[in-house]
Design an enzyme around this catalytic site. Structure first.
Site, short mmCIF file in Angstrom:
data_model
loop_
_atom_site.label_atom_id
_atom_site.label_comp_id
_atom_site.label_asym_id
_atom_site.label_seq_id
_atom_site.Cartn_x
_atom_site.Cartn_y
_atom_site.Cartn_z
N LEU B 55 0.82 -1.21 0.00
CA LEU B 55 0.00 0.00 0.00
C LEU B 55 0.85 1.26 0.00
CD1 LEU B 55 -2.83 -0.94 2.53
CD2 LEU B 55 -3.04 -0.70 0.07
N GLY B 59 8.79 6.08 6.28
CA GLY B 59 10.15 6.12 6.79
C GLY B 59 10.50 4.90 7.60
N MET B 60 9.48 4.37 8.31
CA MET B 60 9.81 3.30 9.23
C MET B 60 9.51 1.91 8.72
SD MET B 60 6.54 2.56 10.35
CE MET B 60 6.74 1.92 11.99
N GLY B 61 8.86 1.83 7.58
CA GLY B 61 8.56 0.50 7.10
C GLY B 61 7.62 0.53 5.92
N VAL B 63 3.88 -0.70 4.32
CA VAL B 63 2.54 -1.10 4.70
C VAL B 63 1.95 -1.96 3.58
CG1 VAL B 63 0.27 -0.33 5.44
CG2 VAL B 63 2.27 1.08 5.89
N LYS B 79 1.81 -3.35 8.85
CA LYS B 79 2.98 -2.48 8.77
C LYS B 79 4.19 -3.28 9.21
CE LYS B 79 3.36 2.24 9.39
NZ LYS B 79 2.75 3.41 9.96
N ASP B 172 2.65 10.22 17.33
CA ASP B 172 3.09 10.47 15.96
C ASP B 172 1.91 10.91 15.10
OD1 ASP B 172 4.91 10.71 13.87
OD2 ASP B 172 4.69 8.63 13.24
#
Lengths: 263, 802
Positions: B55, B59-61, B63, B79, B172
């Site tokens: 999808l 920045g962190m992974g 999805v 995620k 966040d």
């Protein structure tokens, strides 16, 4: 028998799908139907179904066994006619209940025992029971990749392909009946691989779907396909256990992958 | 695709020509195998999930859209975290918060329901799949006007508020974490990723998006990050970081760009970025909107105020909660004065006028009146007594102003905890009334008394109890001779009853119930003739009478006079029930009745009837919290009923009823503290709830299970008494030490038990000096002190051989 009436793409596979009424219980039932007490119409209809689904594997086997185009066509006609009349079928070993193997053995018997006579009788004005486009099959045969392949291996491979073709066209019909032919056409190529496949995400802009909804539609299509495929395989087995279905699929996979070997 | 290249893109095998039209038959067949799970994308495989589609990548992974197959079938957004992190620690942190996350149930929150490891050991989170687009993209694409944007924002703020009320902080929040999806034909905002930030980084509570520069890796999204997050404050990150981020999000929705642009942040390097967030103030949204140009949206200055208030660098000056931020936006939408704006008189009048612009005649009249009052400063009014005529006029105007400030504005500011803003007004008002001659009559005395009482309340909120008591006692004494004389007016008597009750409350809280009881009695006796006299304010007076009865009853109960307490409460309940039946929808009325049922239950002689009354109180209060989930005081009220019920059932030895009740209270207070970790009032309440839990453990002799609870309670009390504790807090501190020591002794931890009993003995000696703790608390302490001495003798006997 079709997509849920609401036409929603949110239907998770399994929900809203009815069991496919168009399939008879098993191919074995089909064969049995051709015998005792069945009317001529029923028998012909049942056999036409069989012939339509498995004509090419049979034809390719006959052809690869060294017969020319015309002989092969006649022999294939004759073989299915024979089944229609149940001549000599009782002699065939049911081979642990696999219809594929059963049909091959019956074919071998037929070719060995009745080959010459049948051909002589049929040639030049033999009865055409099945309206099959033999030219198309011949073209396809000529395009077969390896001439080293034994008739048997070719038969198994084509059996697998015919099975898949039938399932895919059944699926296409289902979508068509639900008024979703366009959706199917757009997503069809994404059947085998999850994700965007070669499309780099987002198949058909014409669908006007969000990426997520599209992925879900692909998922639903794939789930339905899997169900149809397993059902189709089950129908060729005398005992349609889960393990039997998997075993049969693995055999067909091996047949597709290994060109030198055959059962 | 495949048929052109002749090779299957999935398995790489050559494709067979034929009716399959270029789809790879092997891949098609493989799908039919019962253990086929599709094989995943990017090699991501997760037990119980079928990965369908990528999808997006953050920045962190990454999805993925996935179908969860076990334990239930549903679509999920999965995620997968790509940071090099300790998966097990991360998942266990998530699991620790899972209970709180499960409590969240809000139409504008997409819940995170699962976390674990992929087949290659990377951590993943699974959450409700929202088929939508980020809120900023949505607002622009749908060409929403300011009101439309604000409506969505209010939903988001309330969703965040709901999460806070369950003890979950997001950490966040940013536009890309709020998705708008079409549900039943309407766009609905959904906040995603709750619980993930805390699981990834529990220490700093920073956000998720990785910013990597020059080898330094931090997590967070600078443009939306609260300054205390940018500092990496290791402790004390609370719900107010979310209030800040909501402000930044509102900024972007209104101005068309984030508070700090990437050019501003980008040029400076990572540390520079963080410093920028900490030190620089963004331009007001209206200014930024103009700079962005072309948006065409006009941003009212009130919205500037709201955004800037939410984005205050000092979190103390932000809205205390997301709910208050939502309320202020709502006030803006209904043309009411926003809290964010400094309450200048002209502004309040202007807002008042705008709100009432329909009723032009009335509005204009009131407007004029207030405008005149506003022009007359208190100082001018003080000088105005040169002519009596002028004095009367000025005095009336000033009084109007003062009552406006000390009643209406006072109410607003009390709600948001900013009473101190009125300190100057109250003091000026007192100086004004003090300078007027006594000969002007009772109004002067009432004005002086009222101003002093307000100063006293402000002092109490500031924690200065001695000063508070002195001011309130003075406020009482000013009216005493007037009210007790014959021929006192209704107004004087009413005001005096208020002062008496206030004095009683302060005395009870910081001195002794015995000293408070006479003042409640005076309040009752003073207002009773007004109720009996009938008149148009009878209903109002009756309400106060019920309140005074109730206060007096509580003191009587503390003094052990259950019979008299019961009589008082029965009278109060009679009044409150009548009022509730007259106005059955009123939350306040129902709460009043609930409180009385709870109080009556505490002094009832039949334990079963008392249980029944607690249940009644509980029902009312549960219903109220369901109707008003955003108003904290109802939560607090509900929790206090739970504690009372727990204590009652414990005394009846029905521990299986008592313990869940105490647990409910603990959950509520923990959620409150999650919003505001440093709030001493809530620390105190949680400590008391934990103390009740410990008592249940002691009574039911399940010592080892409750050691942790006892320790946590004690730790909280240590914090509370380190500040400026009320007397009962100090006593509870000692009681909770006693609890822990008893548990330690029962679980054979004699050394530590003896150590704590020694502390208890020392504390009791210190507090039981002449002039120290009085009343029932003193008796309680004496009991505990004796107990500690006995236990110590036994323990020391036991410890000696070692």
């Amino acid at each position: 028998m079709a997509l849920s009436g609401e036409g929603s793409d949110d239907v998770v596979a399994g929900d809203g799908w009815e069991s496919p009424a168009s399939f008879p219980a098993t191919q074995w039932t089909l064969v049995n139907q051709m015998g005792d007490g069945a009317s001529e119409e029923q028998r012909v209809a049942a056999l036409e179904m069989l012939a339509k689904n498995y004509w090419y594997p049979v034809y390719a086997y006959v052809r690869r066994s060294g017969n020319d185009y015309h002989d092969s066509e006649d022999l294939t006609q004759g073989f299915f006619l024979k089944i229609l009349k149940r001549d000599g079928l009782g002699a065939a070993d049911r081979d642990k209940g696999r219809f594929r193997s059963y049909l091959l053995k019956a074919l071998k018997n037929y070719l060995a025992n009745e080959h010459r006579r049948e051909v002589a009788l049929k040639r030049g004005g033999g009865k055409r029971v099945f309206s099959i486009d033999s030219e198309e099959h011949e073209e396809r045969f000529l395009a077969e990749p390896s001439h080293q392949t034994t008739p048997e291996v070719l038969y198994q491979r084509n059996w697998a392909c015919s099975l898949l073709e039938n399932v895919v066209s059944e699926l296409a019909e289902e979508y068509g009946r639900a008024g979703k032919g366009e959706l199917f056409a757009a997503l069809r190529d994404r059947l085998p691989q999850p994700g965007g496949g070669g499309f780099g995400g987002g198949a058909a802009p014409a669908l006007a779907m969000s990426k997520g909804a599209e992925a879900k539609a692909v998922y639903n299509m794939r789930q339905r396909y899997r169900k149809l495929l397993r059902e189709s395989v089950r129908q060729t087995l005398h005992d349609g256990w889960k393990e039997d279905i998997d075993e049969e699929i693995r055999f067909l996979l091996a047949a597709l992958e290994d060109e030198s070997d055959g059962f | 695709m495949g048929s052109d290249s002749g090779v299957c893109p999935s398995c790489g095998k050559p494709l067979v020509a034929g009716a399959l039209g270029g789809i790879c038959p092997q891949c098609l067949l493989r799908l039919g195998l019962s253990d086929c799970e599709g094989g995943g994308i990017d090699g991501v495989e997760i037990d119980g999930y079928e990965i369908l589609e990528e999808l997006g990548e953050g920045g962190m992974g990454v999805v993925y859209l996935a179908q969860q197959t076990e334990p239930i079938e549903r679509m999920a957004a999965v995620k997968v975290i790509k940071l090099g992190m300790d998966t097990r620690a991360l998942v266990s942190r998530f699991n620790a918060e899972r209970r709180a996350l499960a409590l969240m149930d809000h139409k504008n929150i997409a819940g995170v329901f699962d976390a674990g490891a992929t087949s290659t050991g990377r951590p993943f989170f699974a959450m409700e799949w929202v088929d939508g687009e980020p809120i900023d993209t949505f607002c622009d694409r749908a060409e929403l006007d300011v009101r439309g944007r604000l409506a969505h924002f209010i939903d988001v703020a309330e969703a965040v508020q709901h999460a806070h009320s369950k003890g979950v902080v997001h950490c966040d929040l940013k536009p890309s974490n709020v998705l708008v999806a079409e549900i039943d034909g309407r766009p609905v905002s959904k906040v995603i990723d709750f619980g993930i930030a805390r699981a990834i980084d529990p220490e700093a509570g920073l956000g998720l998006t990785v910013v990597t520069e020059g080898g330094v890796q931090i997590v967070g999204t600078p443009a939306y990050m609260a300054p205390e997050q940018a500092e990496g404050a290791p402790k004390g990150v609370d719900t107010r970081v979310d209030v800040y981020s909501l402000g930044a999000m509102l900024y972007e929705l209104l101005a068309g760009g984030p508070p700090f642009t990437s050019t501003e942040l980008g040029a400076t390097g990572l540390t520079g970025k963080l410093r920028h967030v900490r030190d620089k103030s963004p331009p007001r949204p209206s200014a930024r909107a103009m700079a962005e140009g072309g948006s065409g949206r006009k941003i009212a200055s009130d919205l500037d105020w709201i955004v800037m208030r939410a984005m205050e660098k000092d979190r103390e000056r932000r809205y205390a909660s997301a709910g208050q931020l939502a309320d202020d936006v709502r006030r803006f939408l209904s043309d009411q004065p926003v809290v964010a704006r400094p309450p200048s008189r002209g502004y309040l009048v202007w807002k008042f006028a705008r709100r009432h612009r329909v009723g032009l005649a009335v509005g204009a009249a009131v407007c004029c009146m207030l405008a005149i009052a506003a022009t007359v400063s208190v100082v001018q009014a003080v000088r105005a007594h040169r002519a009596e005529e002028v004095a009367v006029e000025r005095r009336e105007q000033s009084e109007l102003l003062v009552s406006f400030m000390l009643e209406d504005v006072y109410g607003i500011l009390k709600d948001v905890g900013h009473l101190y803003l009125l300190e100057g007004v109250a003091e000026a008002a007192y100086r004004h009334y003090a300078s007027l001659p006594d000969s002007l009559g009772e109004n002067v005395f009432i004005g002086r008394s009222n101003a002093l009482a307000k100063i006293g309340e402000i002092r109490a909120q500031q924690g200065d109890f001695e000063a508070s008591l002195a001011k309130i006692r003075a406020a009482y004494q000013i009216l005493e001779p007037l009210a007790l004389g014959s021929g006192a007016s209704d107004r004087v008597r009413f005001e005096f009853s208020q002062r008496s009750a206030l004095l009683g409350m302060v005395l009870r809280r910081y001195r002794d119930p015995a000293a408070s009881e006479p003042y409640f009695r005076i309040a009752v006796d003073t207002i009773l003739p007004l109720v009996e006299g009938g008149g148009e304010r009878k209903m109002e007076y009756e309400g106060y009478l019920a309140g005074f009865y109730n206060l007096q009853a509580s003191s009587l109960q503390m003094l052990g006079e259950r019979g008299r307490a019961r009589e008082n409460l029965a009278m109060a309940l009679g009044i409150r029930e009548r009022q509730r039946q007259a106005d059955p929808d009123s939350v306040q009325r129902r709460n009043d009745v609930a409180k009385l049922y709870g109080d009556l239950a505490k002094v009832h002689d039949d334990p079963e009837a008392a249980s029944e009354m607690f249940r009644k109180a509980l029902e009312f209060r549960k219903q109220i919290t369901r109707e008003r989930p955003l108003e904290l005081r109802w939560q607090v009220a509900l929790a206090s009923t739970y504690i009372d019920l727990a204590a009652h059932e414990r005394r009846r030895h029905r521990y299986s009823v008592a313990l869940p009740a105490a647990d409910e209270a603990v959950v509520i207070y923990r959620a409150l503290l999650a919003r505001d970790a440093e709030n001493v009032q809530w620390q105190t309440k949680l400590a008391r709830a934990l103390q009740e839990r410990t008592s249940i453990g002691l009574w039911s002799r399940r010592f080892d299970e409750f050691e942790a609870t006892a320790r946590e309670a004690l730790e909280l009390w240590e914090g509370v008494v380190a500040g400026n504790p009320a007397q009962d807090d100090s006593v509870d501190h000692v009681l909770s030490k006693n609890h822990l020591a008893r548990i330690l002794k029962a679980t054979a931890q004699y050394q530590e038990a003896a150590e704590i009993f020694r502390q208890v003995r020392r504390d009791c000696e210190g507090m039981l000096v002449p002039g120290g703790v009085a009343g029932p608390l003193r008796r309680e302490l004496e009991k505990v002190g004796r107990y500690a001495v006995q236990e110590l003798e036994r323990l020391e006997g036991r410890l000696e051989p070692q």
